[in-house]
Write an enzyme that holds these catalytic residues in place. Sequence first.
Site, short mmCIF file in Angstrom:
data_model
loop_
_atom_site.label_atom_id
_atom_site.label_comp_id
_atom_site.label_asym_id
_atom_site.label_seq_id
_atom_site.Cartn_x
_atom_site.Cartn_y
_atom_site.Cartn_z
N GLU A 129 -4.13 1.77 -7.29
CA GLU A 129 -4.43 3.01 -6.37
C GLU A 129 -3.58 4.29 -6.80
O GLU A 129 -2.32 4.15 -6.34
CB GLU A 129 -4.38 2.68 -4.77
CG GLU A 129 -5.07 1.68 -4.22
CD GLU A 129 -5.50 1.77 -2.99
OE1 GLU A 129 -6.70 1.66 -2.59
OE2 GLU A 129 -4.71 1.90 -2.07
N HIS A 170 0.99 -1.27 -0.07
CA HIS A 170 -0.08 -0.01 0.03
C HIS A 170 0.94 1.29 0.15
O HIS A 170 1.93 1.30 0.63
CB HIS A 170 -0.83 -0.05 1.22
CG HIS A 170 -2.07 0.81 1.11
ND1 HIS A 170 -1.90 2.33 1.35
CD2 HIS A 170 -3.36 1.12 0.87
CE1 HIS A 170 -2.90 2.93 1.36
NE2 HIS A 170 -3.87 2.10 0.73
P1 13P Z 1 -9.70 6.44 0.06
O1 13P Z 1 -10.95 5.67 -0.11
O2 13P Z 1 -10.20 7.06 1.43
O3 13P Z 1 -9.31 7.44 -0.83
O4 13P Z 1 -8.44 5.25 0.27
C1 13P Z 1 -8.10 4.54 -0.65
C2 13P Z 1 -7.12 3.38 -0.06
O5 13P Z 1 -6.08 3.81 0.14
C3 13P Z 1 -7.60 2.11 0.10
O6 13P Z 1 -6.56 1.32 0.20
#
Ligand code: 13P
Length: 258
Positions: free
Chosen positions: A174, A105
């Site tokens: 992400e 992450h």
């Molecule tokens: P948000 O949905 O708060 O933007 O976060 C995304 C995230 O980092 C999920 O791992």
Amino acid sequence: MAQRKATSLQTPLLVCNWKMNPQSLREARALASKIIRAARYAPPASVLLAPPFPYVAPLHALLKGQRAVALAAQNSTAHEQRALTGEVSYGMLADMGVSRVIVGHSERRYIIGETDKTINEKVALIHAHGMTPLLCVGETKKTTPAKALAFIEQQLVRDVAGFDKRAHFSIAYEPVWAIGGSKEVDPSYAAHVIEGIHVFCAHHFSSVPRVLYGGSVHCKNIDDFLYYRDTINGFLIGSASLRAQDMTIIIKKIYGKR
Ligand code: 13P
């Protein structure tokens, strides 16, 4: 964008990344109960809760007797079990019913300083212990889908180096700039990059992984992302996963009511 619909047959995954929330077990139980209720018509293990470690065991107990919601870990160790203060072994996670582990992450990469080497070691261990890695990748700054993809391909090459080509894993795309719960994201940008990740993986792995999207997904924009449901194989949700109402709407929109 090249058409490639093979993965659309897979059940979409919805992963709730609670990060360092909520602040009490009472709140964690209440939130989980509402999500379990909302997900009662969803396919088995399609909704995953990734709570902080202290809540894993109590939620494992709470999840008994239903099949739609399963547990994921937000993080895991880069070490096999031994005397190592502060670490949690894979055996413990397995014993608590954890089936998937979030790894790489961006908050761990850029705030904690986790390197691709560590991520690669974790991916191998997660897999060795019979769990499925959910590998997070994504560019740090908003750019073009082509440049984002070039960056992500480098991450993937480093993070899954030495990984068995047949190994089962999932990816969460992400974009780091889109994380935060309420950032403006163009779902077609996300779909474009994910399409490229699918093509890259088809060249490098024998089983094509699910590629989820994460970054400011909530109940008001979920329809825009679901428009690309043939490409986006699920969602990794942060902020909105702490709001039971948002999750109820999102779960209904993804899985419908049978
Ligand atoms: P948000 O949905 O708060 O933007 O976060 C995304 C995230 O980092 C999920 O791992």
